[in-house]
Design an enzyme around this catalytic site. Sequence first.
Site, mmCIF file in Angstrom:
data_model
loop_
_atom_site.group_PDB
_atom_site.id
_atom_site.type_symbol
_atom_site.label_atom_id
_atom_site.label_comp_id
_atom_site.label_asym_id
_atom_site.label_seq_id
_atom_site.Cartn_x
_atom_site.Cartn_y
_atom_site.Cartn_z
ATOM 1 N N ASP A 78 70.524 21.141 24.880
ATOM 2 C CA ASP A 78 69.727 20.887 23.682
ATOM 3 C C ASP A 78 68.451 20.098 23.918
ATOM 4 O O ASP A 78 67.811 19.663 22.953
ATOM 5 C CB ASP A 78 70.576 20.172 22.629
ATOM 6 C CG ASP A 78 71.099 18.823 23.106
ATOM 7 O OD1 ASP A 78 71.032 18.555 24.320
ATOM 8 O OD2 ASP A 78 71.570 18.041 22.260
ATOM 9 N N GLU A 79 68.039 19.904 25.152
ATOM 10 C CA GLU A 79 66.790 19.183 25.366
ATOM 11 C C GLU A 79 66.119 19.623 26.659
ATOM 12 O O GLU A 79 66.757 20.087 27.594
ATOM 13 C CB GLU A 79 67.007 17.669 25.371
ATOM 14 C CG GLU A 79 67.907 17.172 26.479
ATOM 15 C CD GLU A 79 68.001 15.647 26.512
ATOM 16 O OE1 GLU A 79 66.956 14.971 26.332
ATOM 17 O OE2 GLU A 79 69.109 15.134 26.733
ATOM 18 N N ASP A 135 63.952 17.819 21.733
ATOM 19 C CA ASP A 135 65.366 17.466 21.604
ATOM 20 C C ASP A 135 65.875 18.043 20.286
ATOM 21 O O ASP A 135 65.391 17.688 19.204
ATOM 22 C CB ASP A 135 65.509 15.940 21.616
ATOM 23 C CG ASP A 135 66.943 15.480 21.794
ATOM 24 O OD1 ASP A 135 67.825 16.340 21.978
ATOM 25 O OD2 ASP A 135 67.184 14.263 21.733
#
Length: 360
Positions: free
Chosen positions: A107-108, A13
């Site tokens: 983003d993860e 993350d």
Amino acid sequence: MPGGSVRKIIHVDMDAFFASVEQRDDPSLRGKPVAVGHGAARGVVAAASYEARAFGVKSALPSVTAQRRCPDLIFVPPRFDVYRAVSRQIHAIFAEFTPLIQPLSLDEAYLDVTANLAGLPTAWATARAIRARILEETGLTASAGISYNKFLAKLASDHRKPNGQFAVTPDMGADWVEALPVSRFHGVGPVTAAKMKRLGIETGADLRAKSLDFLERHFGSSAGWYHAIARGEDDRPVNPDRVRKSSGSETTFDRDLTEPAEIEAGVLRMADDVWAWCEKARMFGRTVTVKVKFRDFRQITRSRSHTGAVADHAILRAASLDLIRSIYPPETGIRLVGVTVSNFEDPADRDATGLPLFDA
């Protein structure tokens, strides 16, 4: 896993991703409270730096409220093309360590490193190497959670943020979950957490104490999931072929609208945004949904499913207009409208080239 072997899952993350990209690209923003979004009266925070989060500024917060909580807050307009480009860099780094990558957002992502493609001694060492490569390539920090299943890995990635990592091993999983508040559990949103609290369920231990029969009576089809995660159990594999289920776009108006022409203009803009993505990705769905949020923040949706995929721009526009017109005259002023297309065709029945690496 076949033969009783244990999976090695990493959840990566990025730390305050959008805001961190802005601080990286503009050194004058470093160390300052930054919100990605628009500071207008009807604006909403898309992301916040850790400096801003210290004041209670977070994503989805109205910009006016954010500015009130943090008078020195600096608003920066989002640059999604840049964020997507950085996301592709990160995805390429993941691929150096495993082909089993399941992106969740820009983003993860989940990574299954059980096969140990990089030849590193442990999943812990692999996570550390991935984070170091991300920092080297992008100048950004990431946090990681390491565990034997996806549920625990995702929980663990938040445990040492920012720029840290944490592992939940098989011998500690169930006990570790017991001490956590259920509001942190993936799949337990604010409404469900509030319902659980009314039922005396506030921690993992409270949830584990409830029988499956009790959970089925109160939570229906979700009962099995809650029963399992309370024991640290999650058999879901990392799925690199996860199919996107919908594409949508929404906008908050500068002022509450009541005139049909203005409302419909907003709906058509959102339909055009959705169509641009569908056409580029070559993904077309059968169901069109229009979302409306009123002045008092009440929200409704109207949907219509077609016999075949909506593969024509004009049809999507017409369907969106029909749906918004079904609520006329509006009960009160409208502050937000959105359009979503879902129930995509089977990927096997279409050309899959052009699919995004990450969901929007």
